[in-house]
Design a protein around this motif. Sequence first.
Motif, PDB file in Angstrom:
ATOM      1  N   GLY A  86       0.804  -1.208   0.000  1.00 25.07           N
ATOM      2  CA  GLY A  86       0.000   0.000   0.000  1.00 25.07           C
ATOM      3  C   GLY A  86       0.838   1.259   0.000  1.00 25.07           C
ATOM      4  N   LYS A  87       0.179   2.394  -0.114  1.00 26.36           N
ATOM      5  CA  LYS A  87       0.953   3.625  -0.108  1.00 26.36           C
ATOM      6  C   LYS A  87       1.119   4.149   1.318  1.00 26.36           C
ATOM      7  CE  LYS A  87      -1.197   7.808  -1.396  1.00 26.36           C
ATOM      8  NZ  LYS A  87      -2.314   8.672  -1.868  1.00 26.36           N
ATOM      9  N   TYR A  88       0.455   3.506   2.273  1.00 27.16           N
ATOM     10  CA  TYR A  88       0.530   3.996   3.648  1.00 27.16           C
ATOM     11  C   TYR A  88       1.466   3.141   4.505  1.00 27.16           C
ATOM     12  CZ  TYR A  88      -3.497   6.558   2.056  1.00 27.16           C
ATOM     13  OH  TYR A  88      -4.314   7.379   1.330  1.00 27.16           O
ATOM     14  N   ALA A  89       2.278   3.793   5.308  1.00 29.37           N
ATOM     15  CA  ALA A  89       3.196   3.081   6.195  1.00 29.37           C
ATOM     16  C   ALA A  89       2.469   2.599   7.440  1.00 29.37           C
ATOM     17  CB  ALA A  89       4.347   3.989   6.609  1.00 29.37           C
ATOM     18  N   ALA A  90       1.467   3.373   7.845  1.00 32.70           N
ATOM     19  CA  ALA A  90       0.691   2.981   9.022  1.00 32.70           C
ATOM     20  C   ALA A  90      -0.686   3.604   8.926  1.00 32.70           C
ATOM     21  CB  ALA A  90       1.383   3.440  10.303  1.00 32.70           C
ATOM     22  N   GLU A  91      -1.671   2.909   9.506  1.00 30.80           N
ATOM     23  CA  GLU A  91      -3.029   3.440   9.479  1.00 30.80           C
ATOM     24  C   GLU A  91      -3.650   3.273  10.865  1.00 30.80           C
ATOM     25  OE1 GLU A  91      -5.128   1.155   6.578  1.00 30.80           O
ATOM     26  OE2 GLU A  91      -3.490   1.303   5.114  1.00 30.80           O
ATOM     27  N   ALA A  92      -4.197   4.351  11.343  1.00 36.34           N
ATOM     28  CA  ALA A  92      -4.916   4.261  12.618  1.00 36.34           C
ATOM     29  C   ALA A  92      -6.404   4.272  12.334  1.00 36.34           C
ATOM     30  CB  ALA A  92      -4.541   5.429  13.515  1.00 36.34           C
ATOM     31  N   HIS A  93      -7.117   3.308  12.895  1.00 38.31           N
ATOM     32  CA  HIS A  93      -8.563   3.242  12.685  1.00 38.31           C
ATOM     33  C   HIS A  93      -9.300   3.296  14.009  1.00 38.31           C
ATOM     34  CE1 HIS A  93      -7.971   2.448   8.505  1.00 38.31           C
ATOM     35  NE2 HIS A  93      -7.238   1.381   8.759  1.00 38.31           N
ATOM     36  N   ASP A  94     -10.182   4.238  14.159  1.00 39.70           N
ATOM     37  CA  ASP A  94     -11.071   4.345  15.327  1.00 39.70           C
ATOM     38  C   ASP A  94     -10.302   4.209  16.639  1.00 39.70           C
ATOM     39  OD1 ASP A  94     -13.211   4.564  13.603  1.00 39.70           O
ATOM     40  OD2 ASP A  94     -13.398   2.370  13.462  1.00 39.70           O
ATOM     41  N   LEU A  95      -9.237   4.956  16.733  1.00 41.50           N
ATOM     42  CA  LEU A  95      -8.371   4.855  17.902  1.00 41.50           C
ATOM     43  C   LEU A  95      -8.985   5.628  19.068  1.00 41.50           C
ATOM     44  CD1 LEU A  95      -5.628   3.485  18.194  1.00 41.50           C
ATOM     45  CD2 LEU A  95      -4.551   5.674  17.673  1.00 41.50           C
ATOM     46  N   ASN A  96      -9.145   4.952  20.220  1.00 38.18           N
ATOM     47  CA  ASN A  96      -9.597   5.614  21.449  1.00 38.18           C
ATOM     48  C   ASN A  96      -8.585   5.319  22.536  1.00 38.18           C
ATOM     49  OD1 ASN A  96     -12.470   6.766  21.075  1.00 38.18           O
ATOM     50  ND2 ASN A  96     -12.509   4.762  20.062  1.00 38.18           N
ATOM     51  N   ILE A  97      -8.140   6.347  23.225  1.00 36.23           N
ATOM     52  CA  ILE A  97      -7.122   6.137  24.263  1.00 36.23           C
ATOM     53  C   ILE A  97      -7.622   6.724  25.577  1.00 36.23           C
ATOM     54  CG2 ILE A  97      -4.714   6.466  24.887  1.00 36.23           C
ATOM     55  CD1 ILE A  97      -4.256   7.064  21.847  1.00 36.23           C
ATOM     56  N   TYR A  98      -7.501   5.926  26.622  1.00 34.65           N
ATOM     57  CA  TYR A  98      -7.992   6.328  27.943  1.00 34.65           C
ATOM     58  C   TYR A  98      -6.849   6.302  28.956  1.00 34.65           C
ATOM     59  CZ  TYR A  98     -12.314   4.779  25.680  1.00 34.65           C
ATOM     60  OH  TYR A  98     -13.343   4.592  24.803  1.00 34.65           O
ATOM     61  N   TYR A  99      -6.892   7.233  29.876  1.00 33.50           N
ATOM     62  CA  TYR A  99      -6.041   7.136  31.079  1.00 33.50           C
ATOM     63  C   TYR A  99      -6.982   6.916  32.247  1.00 33.50           C
ATOM     64  CZ  TYR A  99      -2.309   9.187  28.254  1.00 33.50           C
ATOM     65  OH  TYR A  99      -1.383   9.431  27.292  1.00 33.50           O
ATOM     66  N   GLY A 100      -7.056   5.702  32.736  1.00 36.24           N
ATOM     67  CA  GLY A 100      -8.054   5.410  33.754  1.00 36.24           C
ATOM     68  C   GLY A 100      -9.430   5.659  33.172  1.00 36.24           C
ATOM     69  N   SER A 101     -10.217   6.507  33.830  1.00 34.37           N
ATOM     70  CA  SER A 101     -11.559   6.765  33.316  1.00 34.37           C
ATOM     71  C   SER A 101     -11.584   7.964  32.379  1.00 34.37           C
ATOM     72  CB  SER A 101     -12.515   6.995  34.491  1.00 34.37           C
ATOM     73  OG  SER A 101     -12.042   8.077  35.257  1.00 34.37           O
ATOM     74  N   PHE A 102     -10.454   8.653  32.282  1.00 38.42           N
ATOM     75  CA  PHE A 102     -10.397   9.838  31.435  1.00 38.42           C
ATOM     76  C   PHE A 102     -10.055   9.447  29.999  1.00 38.42           C
ATOM     77  CE2 PHE A 102      -7.362  12.993  29.600  1.00 38.42           C
ATOM     78  CZ  PHE A 102      -8.291  13.947  29.252  1.00 38.42           C
ATOM     79  N   GLN A 103     -10.858   9.935  29.051  1.00 41.25           N
ATOM     80  CA  GLN A 103     -10.564   9.624  27.653  1.00 41.25           C
ATOM     81  C   GLN A 103      -9.702  10.728  27.070  1.00 41.25           C
ATOM     82  OE1 GLN A 103     -13.899   8.744  25.135  1.00 41.25           O
ATOM     83  NE2 GLN A 103     -12.559   7.980  23.506  1.00 41.25           N
ATOM     84  N   ALA A 104      -8.513  10.357  26.588  1.00 41.53           N
ATOM     85  CA  ALA A 104      -7.571  11.354  26.085  1.00 41.53           C
ATOM     86  C   ALA A 104      -7.757  11.604  24.593  1.00 41.53           C
ATOM     87  CB  ALA A 104      -6.144  10.902  26.361  1.00 41.53           C
ATOM     88  N   ALA A 105      -8.173  10.581  23.852  1.00 41.05           N
ATOM     89  CA  ALA A 105      -8.352  10.760  22.403  1.00 41.05           C
ATOM     90  C   ALA A 105      -9.523   9.914  21.945  1.00 41.05           C
ATOM     91  CB  ALA A 105      -7.086  10.349  21.665  1.00 41.05           C
ATOM     92  N   ARG A 106     -10.319  10.501  21.002  1.00 41.07           N
ATOM     93  CA  ARG A 106     -11.540   9.801  20.595  1.00 41.07           C
ATOM     94  C   ARG A 106     -11.574   9.608  19.088  1.00 41.07           C
ATOM     95  NH1 ARG A 106     -16.302  12.860  22.549  1.00 41.07           N
ATOM     96  NH2 ARG A 106     -15.932  11.605  24.424  1.00 41.07           N
ATOM     97  N   ASP A 107     -11.849   8.383  18.686  1.00 41.73           N
ATOM     98  CA  ASP A 107     -12.143   8.051  17.288  1.00 41.73           C
ATOM     99  C   ASP A 107     -11.160   8.670  16.301  1.00 41.73           C
ATOM    100  OD1 ASP A 107     -14.288   6.718  18.271  1.00 41.73           O
ATOM    101  OD2 ASP A 107     -15.681   8.388  17.997  1.00 41.73           O
ATOM    102  N   ILE A 108      -9.913   8.379  16.477  1.00 45.63           N
ATOM    103  CA  ILE A 108      -8.896   8.941  15.598  1.00 45.63           C
ATOM    104  C   ILE A 108      -8.701   8.026  14.387  1.00 45.63           C
ATOM    105  CG2 ILE A 108      -6.510   9.759  15.437  1.00 45.63           C
ATOM    106  CD1 ILE A 108      -8.145  11.260  17.521  1.00 45.63           C
ATOM    107  N   ASN A 109      -8.788   8.598  13.189  1.00 49.30           N
ATOM    108  CA  ASN A 109      -8.472   7.874  11.967  1.00 49.30           C
ATOM    109  C   ASN A 109      -7.382   8.633  11.236  1.00 49.30           C
ATOM    110  OD1 ASN A 109     -10.459   5.540  11.585  1.00 49.30           O
ATOM    111  ND2 ASN A 109     -11.738   7.252  12.281  1.00 49.30           N
ATOM    112  N   LEU A 110      -6.263   7.987  11.018  1.00 48.16           N
ATOM    113  CA  LEU A 110      -5.134   8.659  10.375  1.00 48.16           C
ATOM    114  C   LEU A 110      -4.482   7.701   9.390  1.00 48.16           C
ATOM    115  CD1 LEU A 110      -3.079  10.448  13.199  1.00 48.16           C
ATOM    116  CD2 LEU A 110      -4.171  11.543  11.252  1.00 48.16           C
ATOM    117  N   LEU A 111      -4.172   8.198   8.190  1.00 48.14           N
ATOM    118  CA  LEU A 111      -3.432   7.395   7.222  1.00 48.14           C
ATOM    119  C   LEU A 111      -2.071   8.059   7.043  1.00 48.14           C
ATOM    120  CD1 LEU A 111      -6.286   6.910   4.612  1.00 48.14           C
ATOM    121  CD2 LEU A 111      -5.570   5.355   6.430  1.00 48.14           C
TER     122      LEU A 111
END
Lengths: 260, 416, 326
Positions: A7-32
């Motif tokens: 493919g032309k992409y080195a990495a793809e992030a799909h629907d990435l959600n990151i939490y620290y404990g109960s705190f959500q730091a990032a929501r629904d990240i899509n990156l090509l």
Amino acid sequence: MNNASNGKYAAEAHDLNIYYGSFQAARDINLLIERQKITALIGPSGCGKSTVLRAFNRMNDLIPSARTTGDVHFHGKNIYDRDVDAVEVRRRVGMVFQKPNPFPKSIYENIAWGARVNGFKGNVDDLVEESLRGAALWDEVKDKLRQSGYSLSGGQQQRLCIARAIAIKPDIILMDEPCSALDPIATLRIEELMKALTRQYTIIIVTHNMQQAARVSDYTAFFTVKDDRTGYLEEFGATKEMFTSPQSQVTEDYITGRFG
Amino acid sequence: MAGDMRSNDGFPQGESYAGFVRKRRRVGTFFRTLFLLATVLGVVILAVLVLDVANDAFGYVAIQNQVAPESLAEDLEELPQEELLAILTANISAGRLRALNAQALVAERSQEEVLALVVSEVVRPKIVESWSLAESIFERARIEAELATIPNAVLEFKAWLNWDFITAPQSSDPTSAGIRTAILGSIWVTLIAFLVATPLGVGAATYLEEYSKGGKLDGLIETNINNLAGVPSIIYGMLGLAVFVRFFGQITSGVVFGAADPSTANGRTILAAGMTLGLLILPLVIINAREAIRATPRAFREASYGLGATKWQTTWHHVLPNALPGILTGVILSVSRAFGETAPLIVVGVSTFIVVDPAGPFSKFTTLPVQIFQWTARPQEEFQRLAAAAILALLFLLLTLNATAIYLRNRFARRY
Amino acid sequence: MQKDISKAAAPGIKAEIDLRRRPRRGEQIIQSTLWLCGLLSVLITVGIVVVLFFDALAFFGLDEVTLAEFFTGTAWQPKILQFGLFPLFNATVLTSAIGLLVAVPLGLMIAIYLSEYASPRARNLLKPTMEILAGVPTVVFGYFALNFITPILQGVFGRDVVEIFNVASAGIVIGILIIPTISSMSEDALSATPRALREGAYALGATRLETAVRVVLPAAISGIAAAVIVGMARAVGETMVVAIAAGAGPRNFSAWGDALSGLSFLNPFKAAETMTGHMVRISGGDLSYDSIDYNSIFAIGMMLFLMTMMLNLISRWIVRRFREEY
């Protein structure tokens, strides 16, 4: 890396959600992330851009309370799959940090260490020279390879860290505000180096400096936060277009300096 | 990771790299387990230590009576006072009787007291053999067999640590020896150490944290305190011996205050020992108090100075009250160190055998750790058991002290 | 309105404000008192030095004693006026060395586990345990050596090999005793290395062990060296364990050849009285002032003080000289 994955992409992030404990730091990240290009992550402080960057080599694993859902595809595999070893991911995805953090070892050892740990069998002297040349540091340090990495200036230390990262031949290099602790001249040299590195590497850089993003990057991802303090991706596209004709009002406000 | 990786870059590729990582992971797991085991071993040692002591402090004993009670009367405990008195006078020497009468007229003592006298003076029960708790539980048969070889012996389960042991004075007879005098001695000595070290230590800490301008002399004081904390405790004993016991002997013996007889008194008293331990824990108190004072936020001081307070007003009204819980915790921990010290007291010269309670700072004394040392140093098994029982008492007292410190630390945990 | 304000302010303006510095007697007295408290610690050191040297000098001034014999003699027998320090010194070195052999590996492994591996909850549970171990009085450890470790050694190596009082048992227990010192100081040194250093190593694909042992440990090495030396000083000065378990008399030798033959001075299973152990035993009786025994323990004490002082100074120097540069 040409035939590593088609493919032309080195990495793809799909629907990435990151939490620290109960705190959500990032929501629904899509990156090509396109190969051999520089992708800049920008946005106001606290928007989760560093967190997202660290998701690409599973550095968030080191924070006990951190939890990640979604996929990051790399070489046709989700790096968050159970059978993937974070050590292997980090071996393929190098990282340069906000503050230069050379090891308290000699310049030579700083570069040789990562290679040795990863089972390098070739000629270490050659590897050190090649990496230092790649990081545009060779001419400045070739006569003092046995000196401590801390004997260098801040800008040189950061280039040493870049040399350290490319010595293990990664596919992607993550850079977390690599110039924030440097003076303008050192910053300029790192930016030139980044451009040169794209001949071989894919780079993702987090920066709080919009001019820097505009100067060096091919693609820009603009992150922002709403009242819940969770970061999300507001806009993602080619840098030129985003800085000339942003799609969203928030982006426009930010890049014209009306906000953030 | 799948896919055809770059080759020939010197790094292991594909499957061989995966195998390489697996190997490193295995080494990592091995060492992680090793490190964990080492840590667990630390906990296990502590547990074994306590269990070993407890094992020695409880168990069966074989008691042999010098005179069988049945030969004196059918049931001694039921006899009236007069008959017991008759048995007593008939079986002990006239001299011994005079000695007893000198303490208190035997004829005027109660039935229980005379009974106790008959047991201790006539029947004279003696522990001839003792077993540990583990032996008592698991090797009952062997104990019975051994018991059979001892004439006239009765088997009895004895908790060496019991109320009588805690309240009885020292004795050369393991059956009746106790630790009351030792505990009182420990309390006295520790109290004096506390009174010496707390004001001096907190004062020095306050000076170093709030007043010191970092000059040459201040630097010397600082290095010196850290070095003092590393001096072996026995060296403090020598200092105490030469200075408090010998040089200031007139004061520490109480002679100058008319509290002691000049012809027999010497400086080997509670006061000299307490002051020695006070100096010993002084560096600890200073180091702990400094930490507590340093933890007071700058903002508190600035607020006070901002209102025009002087340095001392700021220190006294804001810094010290705020640091008090921390200081107190440090003091208690230091005091518990003093409570467990042995070597300096032996050098200062505790008395080896004390049967009367210490009456004040000029008394001769012994302490609980010293008592333990003396019992441990004796070859007979019975004294080892007494030592074990005394260790349990010592550990309990120290645990109480430390628990108080922890309680204080949590109770007054900072609220800002 | 304005008039009112000026009227109200008038009394305040009238009073003269004097901003000149003036002496505050009370403050000065307090400061001096506190300074004296600090100075007392220096006086203690001076006192120790004076006391030890004064009586040690009295000892060396005796006709029966020579400095040469003190440092080269192979027997310490006060009864027949032989005062060679070697037997006592040798026992001190032996017990301390055995102690360090036990404590350094264990203490380091515990420090690495607590600082690099343990979850916060495990740390909160394990650290107080170490503190409790550190708070157990040394006389208890002496009892433990005599009544637990010695029987085990006798069981393993045989009763004819291991004496009731022996150097090995005391040494092992000294090791246990200084584990908390070494582990807690080393853990502080390890924890003080910055996160960034660890992240740098992880980002290169290092495992946790590789990061801990090859990056963090070397970076903290000066603090760890200091911890080991402080542990050594504690081992050398440790008294009750050796007084109870190591031996009740010096392991004397008729001559150097006697000591060296079969390396008998190194035998860990035989009894040997250490410097501190001897001081305790001699003090235990009623020691009369200015007797040769009284003076001799001050000479030993002076040697002990110099040894531990030197170790403590070296450890401090290491920390200063090799301060981590991150």
